[in-house]
Structure formats: C-alpha cells, structure tokens
Design a protein around this motif. Structure first.
Motif, short mmCIF file in Angstrom:
data_model
loop_
_atom_site.label_atom_id
_atom_site.label_comp_id
_atom_site.label_asym_id
_atom_site.label_seq_id
_atom_site.Cartn_x
_atom_site.Cartn_y
_atom_site.Cartn_z
N GLN A 124 22.05 -13.64 33.27
CA GLN A 124 22.03 -14.87 32.47
C GLN A 124 20.94 -14.81 31.40
OE1 GLN A 124 24.22 -17.28 32.56
NE2 GLN A 124 25.37 -16.35 34.24
N ILE A 125 19.79 -14.25 31.77
CA ILE A 125 18.68 -14.12 30.81
C ILE A 125 19.08 -13.20 29.65
CG2 ILE A 125 16.35 -13.17 30.51
CD1 ILE A 125 15.77 -14.15 33.40
N GLN A 126 19.77 -12.11 30.01
CA GLN A 126 20.23 -11.18 28.97
C GLN A 126 21.25 -11.84 28.04
OE1 GLN A 126 20.90 -6.93 30.12
NE2 GLN A 126 20.59 -7.69 32.21
N ILE A 127 22.11 -12.67 28.61
CA ILE A 127 23.10 -13.39 27.80
C ILE A 127 22.40 -14.33 26.82
CG2 ILE A 127 24.96 -15.11 27.86
CD1 ILE A 127 25.92 -12.43 28.80
N ILE A 128 21.36 -15.03 27.30
CA ILE A 128 20.60 -15.95 26.43
C ILE A 128 19.95 -15.17 25.29
CG2 ILE A 128 18.63 -17.52 26.31
CD1 ILE A 128 21.11 -18.64 27.72
N GLY A 129 19.49 -13.96 25.61
CA GLY A 129 18.88 -13.12 24.58
C GLY A 129 19.88 -12.76 23.49
N ILE A 130 21.11 -12.42 23.89
CA ILE A 130 22.16 -12.11 22.92
C ILE A 130 22.48 -13.36 22.10
CG2 ILE A 130 24.57 -11.38 22.62
CD1 ILE A 130 24.29 -9.85 25.29
N LEU A 131 22.51 -14.52 22.75
CA LEU A 131 22.80 -15.78 22.08
C LEU A 131 21.76 -16.07 21.00
CD1 LEU A 131 24.45 -18.39 21.78
CD2 LEU A 131 23.05 -19.39 23.61
N LYS A 132 20.48 -15.88 21.32
CA LYS A 132 19.41 -16.12 20.34
C LYS A 132 19.58 -15.21 19.12
CE LYS A 132 15.82 -17.74 23.56
NZ LYS A 132 14.50 -17.44 24.17
N GLU A 133 19.91 -13.97 19.39
CA GLU A 133 20.10 -13.01 18.29
C GLU A 133 21.30 -13.42 17.42
OE1 GLU A 133 21.19 -8.28 17.85
OE2 GLU A 133 19.99 -8.92 19.56
N LEU A 134 22.36 -13.87 18.08
CA LEU A 134 23.57 -14.27 17.36
C LEU A 134 23.32 -15.53 16.53
CD1 LEU A 134 26.23 -12.77 17.41
CD2 LEU A 134 27.11 -14.44 19.03
N VAL A 135 22.50 -16.45 17.07
CA VAL A 135 22.15 -17.67 16.33
C VAL A 135 21.40 -17.29 15.05
CG1 VAL A 135 20.67 -19.73 16.33
CG2 VAL A 135 22.13 -19.24 18.29
N GLY A 136 20.54 -16.29 15.15
CA GLY A 136 19.80 -15.82 13.99
C GLY A 136 20.73 -15.30 12.91
N TYR A 137 21.73 -14.50 13.32
CA TYR A 137 22.72 -14.01 12.36
C TYR A 137 23.54 -15.16 11.78
CZ TYR A 137 21.83 -9.23 14.01
OH TYR A 137 21.26 -8.03 14.33
N TYR A 138 23.91 -16.10 12.64
CA TYR A 138 24.77 -17.22 12.26
C TYR A 138 24.10 -18.09 11.20
CZ TYR A 138 27.86 -21.29 12.76
OH TYR A 138 28.74 -22.32 12.53
N THR A 139 22.78 -18.31 11.35
CA THR A 139 22.03 -19.15 10.40
C THR A 139 21.38 -18.33 9.30
OG1 THR A 139 20.01 -19.03 11.75
CG2 THR A 139 21.54 -20.83 12.22
#
Length: 448
Positions: free
Chosen positions: A44-59
């Motif tokens: 779950q922690i690794q998934i959150i890490g991917i999510l943070k990275e994706l949010v950065g690309y998204y914004t």
C-alpha cells in the motif's frame, strides 16, 4: 491451509474480479494468510508513492495535491495498470509471489508498456473491423462503428485513466465480457465484433437487411445483435438441407423444423445444432479457430433457446417471403345432368379404389369435389382413402369449405355435408403433425 489453496489455483482465479483484479488479489492473499500484515502495508505504501508521482505528472509539477475524485481515479488507473500486467503474464498464485518479492513500481511500469502494446493491437483490430463492416441499416451498429469506437482511441488516456472506457459503444454483441474495463474491454469487444463481421461477410447484405426487416419493421432503431439473427437462420437453412447462405425460412419451413426437432432430447438437439455449425464452416471454408469456437459457443445458446421457446420465435421469416396469399381460381363445374350421372356411377362402385378413379377422371373443379363428398356416394371408411388420394393443396382447399377453418370445432349444413366435414377433421387428426401444420398453413394463405 496454504498448501490446499495453492493446489486449487483454478478456484483462486475464479474468485478474483476481472475488472478490479489487483484489489481482489490483495484482498484474497491477505484474507488467506498469503500476505502478512507487514507485506500488505508495504504494498500500500508503494502504491501511494506511485500515486504521488502520478499526481506530479498530472499537475505538471505545479501541485502535490488534486481533488479527491481525481485522486481516486488516478488510484484506480494505477491498480488497473498493475492488474493488466499480472493477468497477462502470471497465474494468481504466481502474482502473489511476485508482488511480495518485487518493487510494485517496476510492475506498474511494465503494465504501462503493455498498455501501449494493447492499444496498438486494438488499432490494428479496428482496421480489420472497418474492412469487414456489414452494410446494413441499424443505427446502433453504424453509430458504434463510425463514431463510438473511434472516439475511444481519441479520448483514451492510458497514463491517468487506463481503467476507463470512453466512447459510445451501444451495439450489443452476441457474446462479450461485461466485467472488463479499459483497453481489455475494447480489445475483447473488437475481437468479437471482428469475428461477427467476418461471419456475416459470407452473406448478401441485402438478404441480411430483409431478414432484419422480417425481425421487426423498425429493426434499424433496435439494439439487436445482427450476427446471432443471421447465424440462427443459417442453422435453420442447414436443418432444411439447404445452403447455409440461404437466409429465407418460410412459415412452412418452420413447421418442418419443429417437426424435425420436436422429439429430440436437449443433448440431441445440441448435437444437431453443433453439426449444423460444422456444415456451415465447411460450406464457407471457415478455418479461423477463434471464429469456429465463437460459433460453437453461440450455438449452445441458440440450442437452449430452441429448447425452451417456440420455433416460430427463433427463426425469422424475411419480408421477401413469396407465399403470403394464394389466389385460387376454380375450374368450370360440370353440368347438372352429368354431375348426377357421375355421382350415381360412384355410388354403385364395388370398391373405393374405383370411386377414386372416377373422381380423378371426371371431377376437375373444387366445387364439384365438395358436392361429390356431400352427395351420399362415399361412405364411412371410404372417406379416409379418398382424402388420402388427394394432394395437400386439394386438402387445403377443402378446409376452406369447412364451417370454421381455424379451429375446426363447429359445423352446420345437411347431414351428408356434416359427415364429410367430420371425416375430414378425423383425417387431419390422423395424419402426422408436420403434414397437418403444413396443410393448415397452406389453407390459411389461400384466397378463394
């Protein structure tokens, strides 16, 4: 407990959601002690890490936060991308071992690469589908082909919304998985649509249009699967010992099919339909194994529908059926004095065969035949042999002279007339169902 689960891999696969594969895999593994609490939390922690990275690309690096609904969509996209890679490369138990031992980000990256490959494959499929397009008047089919599917490729975002199915895909297929999402959904849809188009390309499109018009005069507005309707009538044509390409099944043909199938068990019926599929494939030289499997799968559904429904509802009569009304023009009747002579001659015959011979030689109009039957010159068991000597069309014409040619349950007239009426009813009850239905169908079409 763990060993038991591992030995039942198929049961594990069957218990997992195809649309939410990774989430259900995690839940299954954790619930069955195949993942420890620490391992589960680490994933779950690794998934959150991917999510943070994706949010950065998204914004585009302008923010580290997004609206809740956007974050939820991005998370579902991550899960879907991971699911795609796992489903396409490993069994469930192998996937559980993989996510325990490997970096989830690596699995996600491989999933994104696979998404691109799948999209390219789907683009090629779209080209095949366009080449095999059926030229018919059905709005759902035309709209899906020309607008809905191309819109998917225009709007699909594999980076942030890989789980979505944009576009407008309304045309229903004969067989497709509804529990898929994203590129998997469109891939399955396109593969099945291609197989359906490929099969229908063996037929004249004008014949297909007439068949759909026979299904419903406003079929162009309906959400119907054209392939299944065509396949069903093609199977019916094989059952009638005709070419698979012939989609014309008349009302009389339906009576014959019903007669042919009525006493078959469900298993025998299924075998007959599968044999029909074999003949169809042979006639059209179909060697595409995927299409053959698809035809066999749909044929099982058709077999089941035939088993529980009326044949008349299963097979469609196209609007070009040429047996609607038969206008009968009777021949000229013989003169009264000659008629009396003929009936007297019939009355004095020693055998019914001699009576039949006179009728055949001297009686040429329907009106005269009706009068002979009611002239007290044919008796009891002789009626059966007389009726049996007549053609089906002649019996059908006689039925028009019965008081009620629909239910055959009422009568009026002289005693002699009532007698031949009753004997004709008995004769119709005695002959086999197929012939009776065919005669009744023929009689209903005759206009005197």
């Amino acid at each position: 407990m763990k060993n038991f689960i591992i030995k039942n891999t198929d049961k594990v696969e069957g218990s997992l959601s195809q649309e939410y594969y990774f989430q259900s895999l995690l839940q299954y593994a954790y619930s069955n002690d195949l993942l420890s609490k620490e391992q589960f939390e680490n994933i779950q922690i690794q998934i959150i890490g991917i999510l943070k990275e994706l949010v950065g690309y998204y914004t585009m690096g302008e923010s580290t936060s997004v609206r809740v609904e956007v974050a939820e969509s991005l998370l579902l996209s991550i899960y879907y991308t991971i699911s795609l890679f796992l489903k396409n490369n490993f069994k469930a138990i192998e996937s559980i071992d993989l996510i325990k031992k490997n970096n989830i980000k690596e699995i996600f990256n491989k999933g994104q690469k696979l998404l691109k490959v799948k999209l390219n494959e789907c683009t090629t499929l779209l080209e095949y589908i366009t080449k095999t397009k059926i030229l018919i008047k059905n709005y759902a089919y035309i709209d899906t082909m020309e607008y809905g599917i191309p819109l998917f490729f225009k709007e699909y975002n594999f980076r942030y919304e890989s789980h979505e199915v944009p576009g407008s895909i309304d045309y229903p297929l004969a067989n497709y998985e509804i529990n898929l999402a994203g590129v998997e959904y469109i891939e399955r849809y396109l593969k099945n649509l291609y197989l359906e188009n490929l099969f229908c390309s063996n037929f004249n499109f004008k014949d297909i249009d007439e068949l759909l018009n026979g299904y419903d005069k406003k079929s162009y507005h309906l959400l119907i699967n054209v392939f299944k309707i065509v396949l069903t009538n093609s199977i019916g044509s094989i059952l009638l010992n005709r070419s698979a390409k012939n989609l014309l099944i008349t009302s009389s043909d339906k009576i014959y099919i019903e007669y042919k199938l009525k006493d078959l068990s469900e298993a025998q019926l299924k075998d007959n339909i599968l044999m029909a599929i074999e003949k169809i494939c042979s006639e059209f030289s179909i060697d595409n194994q995927e299409l053959i499997n698809y035809l066999n799968n749909i044929s099982v559904e058709i077999s089941h529908e035939i088993n529980i429904n009326k044949i008349d509802k299963i097979f469609i009569t196209p609007n070009n059926e040429k047996e609607n009304i038969i206008k009968y023009k009777d021949r000229k009747s013989i003169k009264n004095n000659l008629f009396r002579y003929v009936t007297e001659e019939i009355r004095t015959c020693n055998t019914v065969e001699d009576k039949i011979k006179i009728i055949k030689e001297d009686i040429h109009s329907l009106r005269d035949l009706v009068d002979v039957l009611g002239a007290d010159c044919i008796f009891e068991h002789e009626f059966y042999k007389v009726f049996n000597s007549l053609e089906d069309i002649e019996i059908a014409l006689l039925i028009k002279y019965l008081p009620s040619n629909k239910d055959l349950d009422s009568d009026y007239g002289t005693e002699s007339e009532k007698e031949w009426h009753e004997k004709l009813k008995e004769y119709l009850d005695y002959i086999d169902d197929y012939r009776k239905k065919n005669i009744m169908s023929l009689s209903n079409k005759i206009e005197i």
